[in-house]
Design an enzyme around this catalytic site. Structure first.
Site, PDB file in Angstrom:
ATOM      1  N   THR A  71    -107.190  -7.218-100.895  1.00  0.00           N
ATOM      2  CA  THR A  71    -108.087  -6.060-100.900  1.00  0.00           C
ATOM      3  C   THR A  71    -107.369  -4.815-100.395  1.00  0.00           C
ATOM      4  O   THR A  71    -107.468  -3.730-100.985  1.00  0.00           O
ATOM      5  CB  THR A  71    -109.311  -6.330-100.011  1.00  0.00           C
ATOM      6  OG1 THR A  71    -109.952  -7.520-100.445  1.00  0.00           O
ATOM      7  CG2 THR A  71    -110.298  -5.178-100.080  1.00  0.00           C
ATOM      8  N   THR A  72    -106.631  -4.969 -99.292  1.00  0.00           N
ATOM      9  CA  THR A  72    -105.904  -3.843 -98.711  1.00  0.00           C
ATOM     10  C   THR A  72    -104.813  -3.340 -99.639  1.00  0.00           C
ATOM     11  O   THR A  72    -104.414  -2.177 -99.579  1.00  0.00           O
ATOM     12  CB  THR A  72    -105.312  -4.249 -97.351  1.00  0.00           C
ATOM     13  OG1 THR A  72    -106.346  -4.829 -96.553  1.00  0.00           O
ATOM     14  CG2 THR A  72    -104.731  -3.055 -96.607  1.00  0.00           C
ATOM     15  N   TYR A 134    -119.636  -9.716-106.965  1.00  0.00           N
ATOM     16  CA  TYR A 134    -120.637  -9.102-107.838  1.00  0.00           C
ATOM     17  C   TYR A 134    -121.567 -10.108-108.503  1.00  0.00           C
ATOM     18  O   TYR A 134    -122.772  -9.907-108.548  1.00  0.00           O
ATOM     19  CB  TYR A 134    -119.969  -8.212-108.909  1.00  0.00           C
ATOM     20  CG  TYR A 134    -120.966  -7.455-109.772  1.00  0.00           C
ATOM     21  CD1 TYR A 134    -121.640  -6.347-109.265  1.00  0.00           C
ATOM     22  CD2 TYR A 134    -121.257  -7.854-111.066  1.00  0.00           C
ATOM     23  CE1 TYR A 134    -122.563  -5.666-110.031  1.00  0.00           C
ATOM     24  CE2 TYR A 134    -122.184  -7.181-111.843  1.00  0.00           C
ATOM     25  CZ  TYR A 134    -122.836  -6.084-111.321  1.00  0.00           C
ATOM     26  OH  TYR A 134    -123.766  -5.411-112.080  1.00  0.00           O
ATOM     27  N   TYR A 160    -111.030 -17.373 -99.288  1.00  0.00           N
ATOM     28  CA  TYR A 160    -111.248 -16.060 -98.669  1.00  0.00           C
ATOM     29  C   TYR A 160    -112.739 -15.735 -98.733  1.00  0.00           C
ATOM     30  O   TYR A 160    -113.294 -15.568 -99.811  1.00  0.00           O
ATOM     31  CB  TYR A 160    -110.412 -15.014 -99.401  1.00  0.00           C
ATOM     32  CG  TYR A 160    -110.515 -13.589 -98.884  1.00  0.00           C
ATOM     33  CD1 TYR A 160    -111.126 -13.260 -97.680  1.00  0.00           C
ATOM     34  CD2 TYR A 160    -109.958 -12.536 -99.625  1.00  0.00           C
ATOM     35  CE1 TYR A 160    -111.193 -11.966 -97.224  1.00  0.00           C
ATOM     36  CE2 TYR A 160    -110.024 -11.226 -99.179  1.00  0.00           C
ATOM     37  CZ  TYR A 160    -110.646 -10.944 -97.982  1.00  0.00           C
ATOM     38  OH  TYR A 160    -110.723  -9.649 -97.538  1.00  0.00           O
ATOM     39  N   ARG A 165    -118.082  -7.602 -98.759  1.00  0.00           N
ATOM     40  CA  ARG A 165    -117.547  -7.009 -99.987  1.00  0.00           C
ATOM     41  C   ARG A 165    -117.987  -7.749-101.247  1.00  0.00           C
ATOM     42  O   ARG A 165    -118.017  -7.154-102.322  1.00  0.00           O
ATOM     43  CB  ARG A 165    -116.018  -6.967 -99.942  1.00  0.00           C
ATOM     44  CG  ARG A 165    -115.466  -5.830 -99.086  1.00  0.00           C
ATOM     45  CD  ARG A 165    -113.971  -5.673 -99.321  1.00  0.00           C
ATOM     46  NE  ARG A 165    -113.430  -4.562 -98.570  1.00  0.00           N
ATOM     47  CZ  ARG A 165    -113.100  -3.374 -99.098  1.00  0.00           C
ATOM     48  NH1 ARG A 165    -113.289  -3.126-100.376  1.00  0.00           N
ATOM     49  NH2 ARG A 165    -112.595  -2.429 -98.346  1.00  0.00           N
TER      50      ARG A 165
END
Length: 320
Positions: A71-72, A134, A160, A165
């Site tokens: 993500t980062t 999502y 993860y 998120r």
């Protein structure tokens, strides 16, 4: 002895699995992807030279592992060509000195399997697989998703879980089912709920490595029985994060708390806007990268910049 839940298509060797698990501890950086500013409104391009320099810096500072294209690292925003280039550069630069973990999670199972296969072919030591975002799968859907990826992976997987998120929570009971698979070796638990550590230890008959995904509670996570953290803060203060984690792992909790206090403002202020906006701006202030980020993210709002600079100063991080 192999369990009944081995992965028949591309089994991971016992030596690889055990070697990786032993290395999945301490401070593992979720590394940013440096970019070059765009011209005339076009998207920025990946700065591979800067990425290589960041890897070398982390190795020198004592970082215990590198997650690339998480993500980062803006994995959801870059092209697949750039995604693969970044993994290749990190793998070659690190040269097996610490584990390199590629973020390969996607919204679909087939895409996740494809990215995992490609990352493995480039030499990644493991894949960090986020819960599909999502679409909000059920617990059974999550189990079948990770099982399918594990059955087709030649490298070990790290689960993860980051509900903030993804809008879905990989519950400990589901993790326990997945832990029985030989090449599912760890979980990055990013709920910030330290009580999850005890629950995971209790329900997982097959132990896996427990990694925090929340810098602010990482020390407590390790103290509760965790093995380390996949860290955003480590991008800007790698030596201190490594020191704090090692002290916590060694049971020196008072000393770990003293170091963690120096980092506490970074743990908080590197999330004043969506990650990785603040941490990329902080690295630019340090002269490590250019101030460039992939849309729809934008550079850190000016109202938050003084707080980030103050947090860096508290941690004795030099800026330009």
């Amino acid at each position: 002895m192999a369990s009944n839940n081995s992965s028949p298509n591309n089994p991971v060797s016992d030596s690889l699995k055990e070697s990786l698990k032993a290395g999945l501890c301490g401070s593992i950086v979720a590394i940013v992807t440096p970019m070059q500013p765009s011209n005339q409104g076009s998207m920025p391009s990946i700065d591979l030279a800067r990425l290589k320099q960041l890897c070398q810096w982390h190795l020198a500072e004592g970082t215990n592992g590198i997650v690339v294209m998480g993500t980062t690292g803006e994995s959801a925003s870059v092209s697949e060509v750039d995604y693969l280039k970044a993994i290749e550069v990190v793998v070659k630069t690190v040269a097996k000195r610490v584990p390199v973990i590629a973020g390969t999670g996607a919204i679909s199972t087939t895409k996740t399997m494809d990215l995992t296969t490609k990352a493995a072919a480039l030499g990644a030591d493991a894949a960090l697989v986020v819960t599909p975002y999502y679409c909000k799968p059920s617990q059974e859907g999550l189990y079948l998703h990770f099982k399918a990826v594990a059955d087709n992976s030649s490298v070990p997987l790290i689960l993860y879980n980051v509900p903030g998120r993804t809008a879905c929570d990989l519950l400990p009971t589901t993790v326990a089912r997945l832990a029985e698979y030989e090449n599912i070796v760890a979980i990055k638990e990013a709920t910030g709920d330290v009580s999850r550590v005890k629950e995971l230890i209790e329900v997982c008959k097959t132990p896996i490595q427990l990694l925090s995904g929340d810098d602010a509670t990482a020390r407590e996570f390790i103290q509760a029985g965790g093995h380390g953290v996949i860290s955003v803060t480590a991008n800007v203060a790698p030596a201190l994060m490594s020191q704090m984690c090692q002290l916590a792992l060694d049971g020196q909790q008072k000393q770990a708390a003293i170091v963690d206090q120096k980092l506490s403002d970074l743990h908080r202020d590197l999330f004043l806007e969506a990650n990785p906006i603040p941490v990329k701006w902080a690295l630019a202030a340090m002269g490590k990268v250019e101030d460039a980020i992939m849309m729809p993210l934008t550079s850190l709002n000016k109202e938050f910049q003084p707080a980030v600079l103050k947090a860096l100063e508290k941690a004795n991080v030099k800026t330009q």
